[in-house]
Design a protein around this motif. Sequence first.
Motif, PDB file in Angstrom:
ATOM      1  N   VAL A 125      -1.977   0.691  21.843  1.00  0.00           N
ATOM      2  CA  VAL A 125      -2.429   1.221  20.549  1.00  0.00           C
ATOM      3  C   VAL A 125      -1.797   0.423  19.416  1.00  0.00           C
ATOM      4  CG1 VAL A 125      -2.338   3.221  18.999  1.00  0.00           C
ATOM      5  CG2 VAL A 125      -2.937   3.540  21.409  1.00  0.00           C
ATOM      6  N   TYR A 126      -0.508   0.169  19.511  1.00  0.00           N
ATOM      7  CA  TYR A 126       0.175  -0.618  18.483  1.00  0.00           C
ATOM      8  C   TYR A 126      -0.474  -1.996  18.338  1.00  0.00           C
ATOM      9  CZ  TYR A 126       3.562  -3.693  16.300  1.00  0.00           C
ATOM     10  OH  TYR A 126       4.145  -4.644  15.491  1.00  0.00           O
ATOM     11  N   ASN A 127      -0.737  -2.666  19.461  1.00  0.00           N
ATOM     12  CA  ASN A 127      -1.345  -3.998  19.414  1.00  0.00           C
ATOM     13  C   ASN A 127      -2.746  -3.952  18.818  1.00  0.00           C
ATOM     14  OD1 ASN A 127       0.899  -5.341  20.456  1.00  0.00           O
ATOM     15  ND2 ASN A 127       0.277  -4.960  22.557  1.00  0.00           N
ATOM     16  N   ALA A 128      -3.509  -2.898  19.113  1.00  0.00           N
ATOM     17  CA  ALA A 128      -4.846  -2.757  18.539  1.00  0.00           C
ATOM     18  C   ALA A 128      -4.757  -2.539  17.028  1.00  0.00           C
ATOM     19  CB  ALA A 128      -5.588  -1.594  19.203  1.00  0.00           C
ATOM     20  N   ILE A 129      -3.805  -1.720  16.603  1.00  0.00           N
ATOM     21  CA  ILE A 129      -3.613  -1.504  15.157  1.00  0.00           C
ATOM     22  C   ILE A 129      -3.245  -2.822  14.484  1.00  0.00           C
ATOM     23  CG2 ILE A 129      -2.099  -0.421  13.437  1.00  0.00           C
ATOM     24  CD1 ILE A 129      -1.958   2.024  15.342  1.00  0.00           C
ATOM     25  N   LYS A 130      -2.360  -3.558  15.115  1.00  0.00           N
ATOM     26  CA  LYS A 130      -1.923  -4.846  14.562  1.00  0.00           C
ATOM     27  C   LYS A 130      -3.106  -5.811  14.433  1.00  0.00           C
ATOM     28  CE  LYS A 130       1.408  -8.513  15.414  1.00  0.00           C
ATOM     29  NZ  LYS A 130       2.381  -9.047  16.360  1.00  0.00           N
ATOM     30  N   LYS A 131      -3.965  -5.862  15.463  1.00  0.00           N
ATOM     31  CA  LYS A 131      -5.127  -6.763  15.413  1.00  0.00           C
ATOM     32  C   LYS A 131      -6.076  -6.375  14.288  1.00  0.00           C
ATOM     33  CE  LYS A 131      -5.183  -8.070  20.274  1.00  0.00           C
ATOM     34  NZ  LYS A 131      -5.851  -7.887  21.569  1.00  0.00           N
ATOM     35  N   VAL A 132      -6.373  -5.085  14.176  1.00  0.00           N
ATOM     36  CA  VAL A 132      -7.270  -4.625  13.111  1.00  0.00           C
ATOM     37  C   VAL A 132      -6.662  -4.943  11.750  1.00  0.00           C
ATOM     38  CG1 VAL A 132      -8.314  -2.590  12.022  1.00  0.00           C
ATOM     39  CG2 VAL A 132      -8.391  -2.847  14.502  1.00  0.00           C
TER      40      VAL A 132
END
Length: 171
Positions: A125-132
Amino acid sequence: MKKIAATLLLAVLGIMAASAQKFALVDMEYILRNVPQYEMASEQLNQLSQRWQREVENLGQEAETMYQSYLADKVFLTDDQAKAREQEIANKEKEATELRFRYFGPEGELYQKRQTLLRPVQDDVYNAIKKVAEERGYQAVFDRASSSEIIYASPRIDISNEVLAKLGFSN
């Protein structure tokens, strides 16, 4: 005069730079509720925690039963027998306390199991937030679920559904 003008110019530039920053919000509770692996891991942790809690309570109940039996028999026991029974009760209580600490202590088995089961999902989830955030140029992303200071925020800056889409889940 030049110092005042320079200070004013820096202040104006600082305000302009601050207003140019882009922020977004996510609702971590909403996101995690919509990630099946997180829900399954949470349920597994719940069941494990309840089982361990029953074990600890059973040991505590055994110690209580031993104590009640000791009180009932105390008048019939010699001093040595009474001390032996008291020691048995103390050992049982200590065993229950140690078991509670082993399961639920700061570095206990529940903590370790939580790290094993939930940490990978939280990292995803953290990595997805970072990508967005990187794709859309956000300087900061705030969690509206954990911040009681956010009274109102426009739904336009909530990127929770985009994060879910990045994780492969749509709502």
